[in-house]
Design a protein around this motif. Structure first.
Motif, mmCIF file in Angstrom:
data_model
loop_
_atom_site.group_PDB
_atom_site.id
_atom_site.type_symbol
_atom_site.label_atom_id
_atom_site.label_comp_id
_atom_site.label_asym_id
_atom_site.label_seq_id
_atom_site.Cartn_x
_atom_site.Cartn_y
_atom_site.Cartn_z
ATOM 1 N N UNK A 195 -27.813 11.731 -36.500
ATOM 2 C CA UNK A 195 -26.446 11.698 -35.993
ATOM 3 C C UNK A 195 -25.501 11.845 -37.172
ATOM 4 N N UNK A 196 -24.614 12.818 -37.170
ATOM 5 C CA UNK A 196 -23.689 13.026 -38.285
ATOM 6 C C UNK A 196 -22.888 11.754 -38.600
ATOM 7 N N UNK A 197 -22.797 11.439 -39.882
ATOM 8 C CA UNK A 197 -22.021 10.283 -40.308
ATOM 9 C C UNK A 197 -22.805 8.993 -40.392
ATOM 10 N N UNK A 198 -24.065 9.007 -39.943
ATOM 11 C CA UNK A 198 -24.884 7.799 -40.018
ATOM 12 C C UNK A 198 -25.691 7.781 -41.315
ATOM 13 N N UNK A 199 -26.081 6.589 -41.734
ATOM 14 C CA UNK A 199 -26.824 6.440 -42.981
ATOM 15 C C UNK A 199 -28.171 7.149 -42.932
ATOM 16 N N UNK A 203 -20.142 -7.015 -21.680
ATOM 17 C CA UNK A 203 -20.029 -6.909 -23.130
ATOM 18 C C UNK A 203 -19.915 -5.435 -23.498
ATOM 19 N N UNK A 204 -19.196 -5.152 -24.591
ATOM 20 C CA UNK A 204 -19.075 -3.782 -25.068
ATOM 21 C C UNK A 204 -19.053 -3.798 -26.592
ATOM 22 N N UNK A 205 -19.390 -2.665 -27.201
ATOM 23 C CA UNK A 205 -19.403 -2.589 -28.653
ATOM 24 C C UNK A 205 -20.624 -3.263 -29.267
ATOM 25 N N UNK A 206 -20.713 -3.209 -30.597
ATOM 26 C CA UNK A 206 -21.869 -3.790 -31.280
ATOM 27 C C UNK A 206 -21.501 -4.134 -32.718
ATOM 28 N N UNK A 207 -21.932 -5.316 -33.159
ATOM 29 C CA UNK A 207 -21.674 -5.756 -34.530
ATOM 30 C C UNK A 207 -22.764 -5.320 -35.500
ATOM 31 N N UNK A 208 -23.843 -4.730 -34.988
ATOM 32 C CA UNK A 208 -24.893 -4.229 -35.862
ATOM 33 C C UNK A 208 -24.467 -2.898 -36.487
ATOM 34 N N UNK A 209 -25.160 -2.509 -37.525
ATOM 35 C CA UNK A 209 -24.900 -1.213 -38.172
ATOM 36 C C UNK A 209 -26.236 -0.500 -38.369
ATOM 37 N N UNK A 210 -26.912 -0.228 -37.286
ATOM 38 C CA UNK A 210 -28.210 0.442 -37.373
ATOM 39 C C UNK A 210 -28.020 1.825 -38.000
ATOM 40 N N UNK A 211 -28.909 2.181 -38.900
ATOM 41 C CA UNK A 211 -28.709 3.369 -39.722
ATOM 42 C C UNK A 211 -28.742 4.672 -38.937
ATOM 43 N N UNK A 212 -29.369 4.674 -37.755
ATOM 44 C CA UNK A 212 -29.496 5.896 -36.954
ATOM 45 C C UNK A 212 -28.437 6.031 -35.883
ATOM 46 N N UNK A 213 -27.629 4.993 -35.663
ATOM 47 C CA UNK A 213 -26.814 4.895 -34.453
ATOM 48 C C UNK A 213 -25.344 5.247 -34.707
ATOM 49 N N UNK A 214 -24.798 6.110 -33.839
ATOM 50 C CA UNK A 214 -23.385 6.454 -33.903
ATOM 51 C C UNK A 214 -22.567 5.705 -32.866
ATOM 52 N N UNK A 237 -37.380 0.244 -30.567
ATOM 53 C CA UNK A 237 -37.229 1.389 -31.481
ATOM 54 C C UNK A 237 -38.422 1.649 -32.397
ATOM 55 N N UNK A 238 -39.096 0.625 -32.909
ATOM 56 C CA UNK A 238 -40.277 0.849 -33.739
ATOM 57 C C UNK A 238 -41.120 -0.416 -33.793
ATOM 58 N N UNK A 239 -42.431 -0.215 -34.007
ATOM 59 C CA UNK A 239 -43.321 -1.358 -34.178
ATOM 60 C C UNK A 239 -43.674 -1.594 -35.629
ATOM 61 N N UNK A 240 -43.078 -0.817 -36.517
ATOM 62 C CA UNK A 240 -43.349 -0.931 -37.954
ATOM 63 C C UNK A 240 -42.227 -1.689 -38.647
ATOM 64 N N UNK A 241 -42.563 -2.742 -39.367
ATOM 65 C CA UNK A 241 -41.537 -3.498 -40.089
ATOM 66 C C UNK A 241 -40.848 -2.626 -41.140
ATOM 67 N N UNK A 242 -41.601 -1.724 -41.758
ATOM 68 C CA UNK A 242 -40.990 -0.836 -42.762
ATOM 69 C C UNK A 242 -39.910 0.040 -42.129
ATOM 70 N N UNK A 243 -40.212 0.622 -40.970
ATOM 71 C CA UNK A 243 -39.247 1.492 -40.293
ATOM 72 C C UNK A 243 -38.088 0.674 -39.727
ATOM 73 N N UNK A 244 -38.370 -0.509 -39.201
ATOM 74 C CA UNK A 244 -37.292 -1.362 -38.689
ATOM 75 C C UNK A 244 -36.304 -1.695 -39.800
ATOM 76 N N UNK A 245 -36.804 -1.935 -41.013
ATOM 77 C CA UNK A 245 -35.891 -2.201 -42.138
ATOM 78 C C UNK A 245 -35.077 -0.958 -42.478
ATOM 79 N N UNK A 246 -35.726 0.221 -42.461
ATOM 80 C CA UNK A 246 -34.997 1.465 -42.739
ATOM 81 C C UNK A 246 -33.961 1.747 -41.649
ATOM 82 N N UNK A 247 -34.257 1.322 -40.445
ATOM 83 C CA UNK A 247 -33.308 1.467 -39.341
ATOM 84 C C UNK A 247 -32.182 0.441 -39.401
ATOM 85 N N UNK A 248 -32.350 -0.566 -40.240
ATOM 86 C CA UNK A 248 -31.403 -1.686 -40.349
ATOM 87 C C UNK A 248 -31.324 -2.474 -39.046
ATOM 88 N N UNK A 249 -32.481 -2.622 -38.402
ATOM 89 C CA UNK A 249 -32.556 -3.426 -37.181
ATOM 90 C C UNK A 249 -32.633 -4.902 -37.548
#
Length: 464
Positions: free
Chosen positions: A345-349, A160-171, A271-283
């Motif tokens: 990462x430049x260009x990420x949310x 598999x390659x690529x990803x359909x997610x849009x995590x806010x930190x990931x380029x 990536x995180x054990x906090x639901x608040x941070x996971x939401x901010x990460x868009x996980x």
């Protein structure tokens, strides 16, 4: 590349280097740039092909470093499989070095196979400022397949390659694009070929392997279905996963991995054990889903080795959020955490999110995570002291202290314990990739605290 050092002497006999880059963090890109400069310095007559995610995301920055650099975006990486044949033709009348080879390779990757050997200014035929043209023959991200893994203790197949997610930190999803999957038939055939060639262990890899989608005899397959197909179509080759997301661990997945040929070792992208941070990460999962995945894995496999990734210092991460990540390691039963500080990462949310966490605080939190991880790994290894585990022998690379009259053997157990074994000089050593059994003696606590790969002492079992 791991043995290349700034102290090494220059070598003018090398004509071509290839560097596969990473862009998952700012530190990874920093290492890429450092390695590029080191290669250019150590091999002054070489052209340097730079590929991978960094080449995809920052082509102008890389090209500006030197005219001997040839850019090949990660999406076109499979074009590398055609380079040896091209070089054979190009070098019929002598080896081509430096800028001449770099220029010729750029023309080759752009679709014009005529070699430009001499009398032409490098970079004279730029288009739009770059030689980064699409390679028609490189559309298949699964085309670059080694026919042999003779230098490796285990084989790997990218399914598999690529990803359909849009995590806010990931380029990376910018570099790799949307999720694509290898055909189930092709995957099965490749695993069968590897088993026939004598490979004892295989790693299934992908950017987000839980997004695998395939088809077999009219039936839709996810990663659980593909694994089930591979196990049914082979007899003895063992299977690992490079990494999995929590949502990958469904009831079906947990049922399939009960097969004894699936190794009891899983690396979860947390990536995180906090639901608040996971939401901010868009996980796409919650803390509870992580714990549920851990419970399913431990129910399916007896005392598996669970590892994870943790980002700390993400914008807005409070001390309470950090403590939730630390408590997740304990509650989930993780024996290892790859902890690293957040880097924008430049260009990420996430790059514009506030408040920023001071670097000093990030460093303190990384240290706390690593300290806990070292204790957890030591305890996990020591829990197997005296037990015998199946393992795969690995060749010894790099320098290591070996007592006089002894020689060193290394092996990785089914549950991913990296063991060092001392044999008498006259004893026969197992071959790289050979199945063996080892008796775990205990953890090498000092090596674990230093983050070294080889973390346990063991004996080779000869009569199992």
């Amino acid at each position: 590349m791991t043995s290349l050092s700034a102290k090494d002497a220059e070598d003018s006999s090398v004509c071509l280097c290839v560097l596969n880059t990473c862009a998952v963090t700012g530190k990874a890109e920093q290492k890429d740039r450092r390695t590029i400069k080191l290669l250019l310095k150590k091999f002054p007559q070489a052209a340097l092909i730079v590929t991978g995610c960094y080449a995809e995301l920052s082509p102008k920055e890389i090209e500006a470093m030197d005219s001997r650099i040839v850019l090949l975006p990660g999406s076109a990486k499979s074009a590398l499989s055609k380079v040896p044949e091209y070089l054979n033709d190009l070098f019929k009348d002598g080896v081509v070095y430096g800028q001449g080879l770099a220029f010729s390779l750029r023309e080759f990757f752009s679709g014009d196979k005529k070699p430009f050997l001499e009398g032409i200014e490098p970079l004279a035929k730029k288009k739009d400022g770059l030689f980064l043209m699409p390679v028609k023959a490189a559309a298949d991200p699964f085309a670059l397949l080694p026919k042999s893994f003779f230098a490796h203790s285990r084989a790997s197949i990218k399914v598999q390659d690529g990803c359909n997610n849009s995590c806010s930190f990931c380029a990376i999803h910018f570099a790799r694009g949307k999720s694509v999957s290898i055909e189930a038939k092709v995957a099965l055939e490749r695993v069968q070929d590897l088993e026939k060639s004598g490979q004892s262990e295989l790693v299934l890899t992908g950017v987000n392997i839980g997004q695998y989608r395939g088809e077999w005899q009219g039936k839709d397959l996810d990663i659980s279905g593909l694994l089930e197909l591979i196990l049914a179509g082979t007899k003895k080759i063992a299977i690992r996963f490079s990494s999995i997301y929590p949502e990958c661990v469904t009831e079906k997945f947990a049922e399939v991995i009960k097969n004894e040929r699936v190794r009891p070792h899983f690396h979860i992208s947390v990536q995180s054990g906090s639901d608040k941070i996971l939401r901010r990460m868009n996980r796409p999962y919650s803390r509870q889903k992580v714990l549920e995945a851990c419970r399913r894995l431990k129910a399916a496999k007896e005392n598996p080795f669970l590892a994870c990734d943790i980002i700390t210092g993400f914008p807005g991460e409070s001390e309470e959020d950090f403590e939730e990540s630390l408590s997740l390691l304990k509650e989930g039963g993780f024996s290892n955490a790859h902890a690293f500080p957040y880097s924008p990462r430049p260009g990420t949310a996430a790059a514009s999110l506030l408040p920023k966490i001071p670097e000093r605080v990030k460093d303190e939190r990384v240290k706390a995570l690593n300290d806990y991880s070292a204790l957890a790994k030591t305890a996990y290894i020591n829990s197997f002291a005296g037990s015998v585990r199946p393992a795969v022998a690995e060749s010894v690379r790099g320098k290591a202290f070996v007592p006089q009259g002894k020689k060193l053997v290394r092996a990785v157990t089914d549950n991913f314990i990296h063991a060092e074994i001392l044999l008498d000089e006259g004893e026969q050593s197992p071959l790289n990739g050979q199945n063996v059994f080892v008796k775990i003696l205990g953890a090498n606590e000092d090596a674990i605290k230093k983050g070294m790969e080889w973390e346990a002492y063991a004996e080779l079992c000869k009569n199992v």
